[in-house]
Scaffold this motif. Structure first.
Motif, PDB file in Angstrom:
ATOM      1  N   VAL A   1     -11.959   9.309   7.722  1.00  0.00           N
ATOM      2  CA  VAL A   1     -10.669   8.722   8.111  1.00  0.00           C
ATOM      3  C   VAL A   1     -10.235   9.255   9.276  1.00  0.00           C
ATOM      4  O   VAL A   1      -9.787   8.286  10.201  1.00  0.00           O
ATOM      5  N   LEU A   2     -10.216  10.260  10.069  1.00  0.00           N
ATOM      6  CA  LEU A   2      -9.946  11.169  11.076  1.00  0.00           C
ATOM      7  C   LEU A   2     -10.530  10.040  12.360  1.00  0.00           C
ATOM      8  O   LEU A   2     -10.159  10.103  13.647  1.00  0.00           O
ATOM      9  N   ASP A   3     -11.950  10.611  11.765  1.00  0.00           N
ATOM     10  CA  ASP A   3     -12.304   9.551  13.438  1.00  0.00           C
ATOM     11  C   ASP A   3     -12.448   8.171  13.477  1.00  0.00           C
ATOM     12  O   ASP A   3     -12.605   7.647  14.365  1.00  0.00           O
TER      13      ASP A   3
ATOM     14  N   ASP B   1      -2.751  -0.013   7.934  1.00  0.00           N
ATOM     15  CA  ASP B   1      -3.992  -0.196   7.460  1.00  0.00           C
ATOM     16  C   ASP B   1      -4.191   0.210   5.934  1.00  0.00           C
ATOM     17  O   ASP B   1      -3.935   1.567   6.461  1.00  0.00           O
ATOM     18  N   ALA B   2      -4.211  -0.704   5.306  1.00  0.00           N
ATOM     19  CA  ALA B   2      -4.484  -0.270   4.146  1.00  0.00           C
ATOM     20  C   ALA B   2      -5.928   0.572   4.202  1.00  0.00           C
ATOM     21  O   ALA B   2      -5.976   1.294   3.060  1.00  0.00           O
ATOM     22  N   LEU B   3      -6.817   0.209   4.749  1.00  0.00           N
ATOM     23  CA  LEU B   3      -8.532   0.729   4.638  1.00  0.00           C
ATOM     24  C   LEU B   3      -7.998   2.252   4.774  1.00  0.00           C
ATOM     25  O   LEU B   3      -9.561   2.762   3.737  1.00  0.00           O
ATOM     26  N   PRO B   4      -8.124   3.106   5.641  1.00  0.00           N
ATOM     27  CA  PRO B   4      -8.319   4.529   5.726  1.00  0.00           C
ATOM     28  C   PRO B   4      -7.149   4.569   4.914  1.00  0.00           C
ATOM     29  O   PRO B   4      -7.900   5.799   3.788  1.00  0.00           O
ATOM     30  N   VAL B   5      -6.676   4.345   4.356  1.00  0.00           N
ATOM     31  CA  VAL B   5      -5.822   4.781   2.998  1.00  0.00           C
ATOM     32  C   VAL B   5      -6.283   4.398   1.965  1.00  0.00           C
ATOM     33  O   VAL B   5      -6.665   5.301   0.945  1.00  0.00           O
ATOM     34  N   ARG B   6      -7.160   3.603   1.810  1.00  0.00           N
ATOM     35  CA  ARG B   6      -7.898   3.332  -0.012  1.00  0.00           C
ATOM     36  C   ARG B   6      -9.193   4.562   0.399  1.00  0.00           C
ATOM     37  O   ARG B   6      -9.398   5.026  -0.385  1.00  0.00           O
TER      38      ARG B   6
ATOM     39  N   SER C   1       0.923  -1.217  -0.135  1.00  0.00           N
ATOM     40  CA  SER C   1       0.198  -0.245  -0.073  1.00  0.00           C
ATOM     41  C   SER C   1       1.291   1.046  -0.075  1.00  0.00           C
ATOM     42  O   SER C   1       0.406   2.142   0.394  1.00  0.00           O
ATOM     43  N   LEU C   2       2.439   1.055   0.727  1.00  0.00           N
ATOM     44  CA  LEU C   2       2.763   2.200   0.002  1.00  0.00           C
ATOM     45  C   LEU C   2       2.582   3.367  -0.972  1.00  0.00           C
ATOM     46  O   LEU C   2       2.508   4.588  -0.929  1.00  0.00           O
ATOM     47  N   PRO C   3       2.785   2.650  -2.202  1.00  0.00           N
ATOM     48  CA  PRO C   3       3.048   3.681  -3.941  1.00  0.00           C
ATOM     49  C   PRO C   3       1.756   4.273  -3.373  1.00  0.00           C
ATOM     50  O   PRO C   3       1.548   5.620  -3.909  1.00  0.00           O
ATOM     51  N   HIS C   4       0.607   2.920  -2.775  1.00  0.00           N
ATOM     52  CA  HIS C   4      -0.802   3.834  -3.361  1.00  0.00           C
ATOM     53  C   HIS C   4      -1.312   4.856  -2.267  1.00  0.00           C
ATOM     54  O   HIS C   4      -1.529   6.412  -2.802  1.00  0.00           O
ATOM     55  N   ALA C   5      -0.576   4.801  -1.155  1.00  0.00           N
ATOM     56  CA  ALA C   5      -0.608   5.771   0.031  1.00  0.00           C
ATOM     57  C   ALA C   5      -0.143   7.024  -1.107  1.00  0.00           C
ATOM     58  O   ALA C   5       0.228   8.225  -0.434  1.00  0.00           O
TER      59      ALA C   5
ATOM     60  N   ASP D   1       4.462  11.923   7.856  1.00  0.00           N
ATOM     61  CA  ASP D   1       4.613  11.931   9.704  1.00  0.00           C
ATOM     62  C   ASP D   1       3.228  12.843  10.906  1.00  0.00           C
ATOM     63  O   ASP D   1       3.145  12.498  11.367  1.00  0.00           O
ATOM     64  N   LYS D   2       2.230  13.564   9.682  1.00  0.00           N
ATOM     65  CA  LYS D   2       1.595  14.396  10.559  1.00  0.00           C
ATOM     66  C   LYS D   2       0.207  14.149   9.906  1.00  0.00           C
ATOM     67  O   LYS D   2      -1.005  14.800  10.330  1.00  0.00           O
ATOM     68  N   SER D   3       0.387  13.155   8.794  1.00  0.00           N
ATOM     69  CA  SER D   3      -1.483  12.779   8.577  1.00  0.00           C
ATOM     70  C   SER D   3      -2.028  10.970   7.779  1.00  0.00           C
ATOM     71  O   SER D   3      -1.798  10.389   8.608  1.00  0.00           O
ATOM     72  N   ILE D   4      -1.008  10.736   6.504  1.00  0.00           N
ATOM     73  CA  ILE D   4      -1.727   9.641   6.033  1.00  0.00           C
ATOM     74  C   ILE D   4      -0.850   8.818   6.314  1.00  0.00           C
ATOM     75  O   ILE D   4      -1.324   8.069   7.148  1.00  0.00           O
TER      76      ILE D   4
END
Lengths: 186, 186
Positions: A155-157, B94-99, A2-6, A26-29
């Motif tokens: 996502v944040l929630d 975890d991949a889901l939040p990234v997705r 998933s890193l490339p997709h992030a 570091d402060k978000s994704i």
DNA sequence: GAGTCCATGTAATTGGTTACATGATTCC
DNA sequence: GGAATCATGTAACCAATTACATGGACTC
């Protein structure tokens, strides 16, 4: 995988250099998919070779110089495909439950301090998330807003719920450990 | 670095062969620290070489034959030290939040099905945990019982809380995605 | 121009995953 | 005695971690 997709997601939100990406992780994704700068640089190299991103022409290609990247159509397509694809949750690996089970066998000596420390870490992180929520989503969870904003809020929630889970569970674990230690069963 | 300690814990609870360990991981300690049989065999070899465990003398040392291991005093000491040591939580991935964040940028196409699928997985796992709890801890969370039982119950309850977290969050995420798709913002 | 930070990397190691190999046992 | 399965492993690969290296910019 998933890193490339992030990284593609972060670059679509805003084209960035490697270091900027590192800071944003570091402060978000990175709260949900953490990565070090070494991982990020390596992955940027791969994504560029794969034709998914390219260095912005304005950037100086020298070694010490900044290089900003943007996502190419192929990269966006790849990201869309990954988002829709079926993928199993990765197996869980967390040391604390294992340590509790180990303590059930070898004794709880030293464990309460460690649980307390983790509890504090999660409390701080929860406070961080709430601060971000107050800053970025001041209107609360049920505000209208556009699709993008609402999804980011969800996502944040998730982070808030996750930290709440930890805090509750660590509280329960601490209580159990203290009960065992004061009743002298250990 | 927790796999050897998970194995030591499992072996202290009950001396076992590699395959027995693999099976027990699949339905117990592996809920929190998963491992495949290849990892387990490799780690058993290392632990034996380090003098932390030994093959029970009764076991046949042939290739296809079962080999059961037990923990030596050095292994127990190592486990106790690890349990009490200070250790940072490993970074979340975890991949889901990234997705979800990716979907906020490239669209939610296909995501609702995937969220539904994951929701179902977590519901099933929660049901499994509750079944185990009903079988192994029928007296409930506040029953007296010995230290070991109570700690094991706390660990399992962590699993229940974790799955509950997922189910709630996935519900929220699904609702948001559906709202976006029906209102045609996508 | 020495020292410090900024930015981008390389190298070595470890841990996890996937695919395959092989001896023993059981069942027909 | 052939096939299926059980049990233990080996090998190759990939991702992540840790430690270190290098060029440029800024500061005194």
């Amino acid at each position: 995988m998933s890193l490339p997709h992030a990284i593609l997601t972060a670059l679509l939100e805003k084209p960035s250099s490697g270091l900027e990406l590192t800071r944003r992780f570091d402060k978000s994704i990175g709260f949900f998919w953490s990565a070090t700068h070494q991982q990020i640089y390596r992955e940027l190299g791969r994504l560029e070779r794969a034709g998914h991103i390219r260095a912005l022409p304005s950037a100086a290609p020298t070694r010490g110089g900044r290089k900003a990247y943007e996502v190419l159509p192929a990269g966006r397509a790849e990201l869309a495909a990954w988002t829709a694809a079926s993928d199993e949750p990765r197996p869980l690996r967390d040391a604390l439950p294992v340590r509790l089970r180990a303590a059930a066998v070898v004794g709880t000596e030293g464990l309460a301090d460690e649980l307390t420390r983790h509890l504090e870490l999660h409390r701080r992180r929860l406070a961080d998330y709430r601060a971000i929520a107050a800053r970025d989503f001041p209107e609360g969870p049920d505000a209208p807003g556009d699709a993008r904003t609402r999804l980011q809020h969800v996502v944040l929630d998730g982070g808030v719920r996750m930290e709440t889970f930890w805090i509750e569970w660590l509280g329960e674990a601490l209580e159990a450990v203290r009960l065992i230690e004061t009743s002298g069963e250990d």
